[in-house]
Every structure is written in structure tokens, then in C-alpha cells.
Design a protein around this motif. Structure first.
Motif, PDB file in Angstrom:
ATOM      1  N   VAL A   1       2.947  -7.678  12.822  1.00 15.79           N
ATOM      2  CA  VAL A   1       4.125  -7.859  11.978  1.00 15.79           C
ATOM      3  C   VAL A   1       4.052  -9.266  11.383  1.00 15.79           C
ATOM      4  N   ILE A   2       4.080  -9.347  10.049  1.00 13.39           N
ATOM      5  CA  ILE A   2       4.031 -10.660   9.390  1.00 13.39           C
ATOM      6  C   ILE A   2       5.336 -11.000   8.694  1.00 13.39           C
ATOM      7  N   GLY A   3       6.206 -10.001   8.513  1.00 16.67           N
ATOM      8  CA  GLY A   3       7.452 -10.265   7.810  1.00 16.67           C
ATOM      9  C   GLY A   3       8.384  -9.079   7.863  1.00 16.67           C
ATOM     10  N   ILE A   4       9.558  -9.294   7.266  1.00 16.47           N
ATOM     11  CA  ILE A   4      10.586  -8.271   7.141  1.00 16.47           C
ATOM     12  C   ILE A   4      10.936  -8.166   5.658  1.00 16.47           C
ATOM     13  N   ALA A   5      10.951  -6.952   5.129  1.00 16.21           N
ATOM     14  CA  ALA A   5      11.307  -6.760   3.718  1.00 16.21           C
ATOM     15  C   ALA A   5      12.787  -7.083   3.521  1.00 16.21           C
ATOM     16  N   THR A   6      13.095  -7.929   2.555  1.00 12.91           N
ATOM     17  CA  THR A   6      14.487  -8.267   2.251  1.00 12.91           C
ATOM     18  C   THR A   6      15.086  -7.305   1.237  1.00 12.91           C
ATOM     19  N   GLU A   7      14.238  -6.468   0.663  1.00 15.22           N
ATOM     20  CA  GLU A   7      14.653  -5.424  -0.277  1.00 15.22           C
ATOM     21  C   GLU A   7      13.580  -4.344  -0.248  1.00 15.22           C
ATOM     22  N   ALA A   8      13.858  -3.208  -0.830  1.00 15.74           N
ATOM     23  CA  ALA A   8      12.847  -2.148  -0.906  1.00 15.74           C
ATOM     24  C   ALA A   8      11.683  -2.637  -1.770  1.00 15.74           C
ATOM     25  N   ILE A   9      10.469  -2.351  -1.330  1.00 14.67           N
ATOM     26  CA  ILE A   9       9.248  -2.729  -2.048  1.00 14.67           C
ATOM     27  C   ILE A   9       8.446  -1.451  -2.251  1.00 14.67           C
ATOM     28  N   LEU A  10       8.191  -1.111  -3.488  1.00 18.65           N
ATOM     29  CA  LEU A  10       7.442   0.107  -3.786  1.00 18.65           C
ATOM     30  C   LEU A  10       5.942  -0.150  -3.758  1.00 18.65           C
ATOM     31  N   ALA A  11       5.188   0.893  -3.479  1.00 16.99           N
ATOM     32  CA  ALA A  11       3.729   0.812  -3.482  1.00 16.99           C
ATOM     33  C   ALA A  11       3.241   0.237  -4.811  1.00 16.99           C
TER      34      ALA A  11
ATOM     35  N   LEU B   1       0.816  -1.211   0.000  1.00 16.92           N
ATOM     36  CA  LEU B   1       0.000   0.000   0.000  1.00 16.92           C
ATOM     37  C   LEU B   1       0.849   1.260   0.000  1.00 16.92           C
ATOM     38  N   ARG B   2       2.098   1.114   0.385  1.00 17.79           N
ATOM     39  CA  ARG B   2       3.031   2.239   0.431  1.00 17.79           C
ATOM     40  C   ARG B   2       4.426   1.678   0.224  1.00 17.79           C
ATOM     41  N   ASP B   3       5.394   2.554   0.010  1.00 15.85           N
ATOM     42  CA  ASP B   3       6.774   2.098  -0.110  1.00 15.85           C
ATOM     43  C   ASP B   3       7.211   1.499   1.224  1.00 15.85           C
ATOM     44  N   ILE B   4       7.897   0.366   1.138  1.00 13.26           N
ATOM     45  CA  ILE B   4       8.416  -0.329   2.322  1.00 13.26           C
ATOM     46  C   ILE B   4       9.927  -0.435   2.141  1.00 13.26           C
ATOM     47  N   ALA B   5      10.675   0.037   3.106  1.00 15.41           N
ATOM     48  CA  ALA B   5      12.143   0.026   3.023  1.00 15.41           C
ATOM     49  C   ALA B   5      12.690  -1.377   3.281  1.00 15.41           C
ATOM     50  N   ALA B   6      13.866  -1.650   2.733  1.00 21.90           N
ATOM     51  CA  ALA B   6      14.572  -2.899   3.023  1.00 21.90           C
ATOM     52  C   ALA B   6      14.781  -3.009   4.529  1.00 21.90           C
ATOM     53  N   GLN B   7      14.566  -4.176   5.071  1.00 25.96           N
ATOM     54  CA  GLN B   7      14.696  -4.497   6.497  1.00 25.96           C
ATOM     55  C   GLN B   7      13.574  -3.922   7.372  1.00 25.96           C
ATOM     56  N   GLU B   8      12.574  -3.275   6.758  1.00 28.34           N
ATOM     57  CA  GLU B   8      11.440  -2.754   7.528  1.00 28.34           C
ATOM     58  C   GLU B   8      10.445  -3.877   7.816  1.00 28.34           C
ATOM     59  N   GLU B   9       9.820  -3.822   8.986  1.00 28.38           N
ATOM     60  CA  GLU B   9       8.755  -4.765   9.310  1.00 28.38           C
ATOM     61  C   GLU B   9       7.569  -4.512   8.388  1.00 28.38           C
ATOM     62  N   ILE B  10       6.885  -5.597   8.002  1.00 28.63           N
ATOM     63  CA  ILE B  10       5.693  -5.511   7.165  1.00 28.63           C
ATOM     64  C   ILE B  10       4.501  -5.870   8.033  1.00 28.63           C
TER      65      ILE B  10
END
Length: 104
Positions: A67-77, A52-61
Motif C-alpha cells: 500500500v503506497i497511498g489512499i485515493a482521495t477521489e475516484a481514479i479511472l483506469a 491500471l484499473r478504476d480505483i474508488a475514492a478512499q481505496e488503498e493504492i
């Protein structure tokens, strides 16, 4: 047909696609999203998560307000959130809680 994705909690970073989503389509984020439009940036299978929004690498999702996961890379909206760009954290959190309780 209007395509939708469901956002459960205000704090969620992702919504769940109710149908397959294709690049350049607009998905309507329902539930707590209150009909907010979001541009789809890549193919997302039905039942999978869209950012739904940009998620930074290593940010909690967050999903379901948890919290269901951790981003392993940047994920854009508008991009697919799945095992190729995140690792699960929910079960690991419960393992850590259980280990702490065992140590008491």
C-alpha cells in the motif's frame, strides 16, 4: 516507438511510466503486465504512476505489492495517480507500527 509502463506485482493498481504519456495514446504495461495495452486518458510525466484499473475514492493504492497511498477521489483506469488524487500512506504505516512497538 512503443511506450511502456512497468507493473511490478500482480496486485499493483498502478504502473510507472517509462516516458511521458499523452492522452489517447496506448501504453504497453510491461513487467508482470506481460504487454497488456492500456489507453492513456491524461498526460502523465515520465516516472509517474498510471492507474491500471478504476480505483474508488478512499481505496488503498498498491504498488510494489504494498500500500503506497489512499485515493482521495475516484481514479479511472488510464489516469495519472499523484498527489492531486491520493495521499501517501506508506510512511504513515511504518509510523503506526513503530508506535505500537513502543507501547509494548
Amino acid at each position: 516507438m512503443e511506450k511502456t509502463a512497468i507493473q511490478i506485482k500482480e496486485s499493483d493498481h498502478v504502473a510507472t511510466a517509462t516516458v511521458e504519456l499523452l492522452p489517447a495514446e496506448t501504453v504497453i504495461v510491461s513487467g508482470i503486465g506481460n504487454g497488456r495495452p492500456l489507453r492513456v486518458e491524461e498526460k502523465i510525466p515520465r516516472g509517474h504512476k498510471i492507474a491500471l484499473r478504476d480505483i474508488a475514492a478512499q481505496e488503498e493504492i498498491h504498488k510494489y505489492g504494498e500500500v503506497i497511498g489512499i485515493a482521495t477521489e475516484a481514479i479511472l483506469a488510464g489516469h495519472w495517480v499523484h498527489v492531486h488524487n491520493c495521499r501517501g500512506a506508506k510512511g504513515r504505516r511504518f509510523d503506526e507500527i513503530h508506535a505500537r512497538k513502543q507501547g509494548e
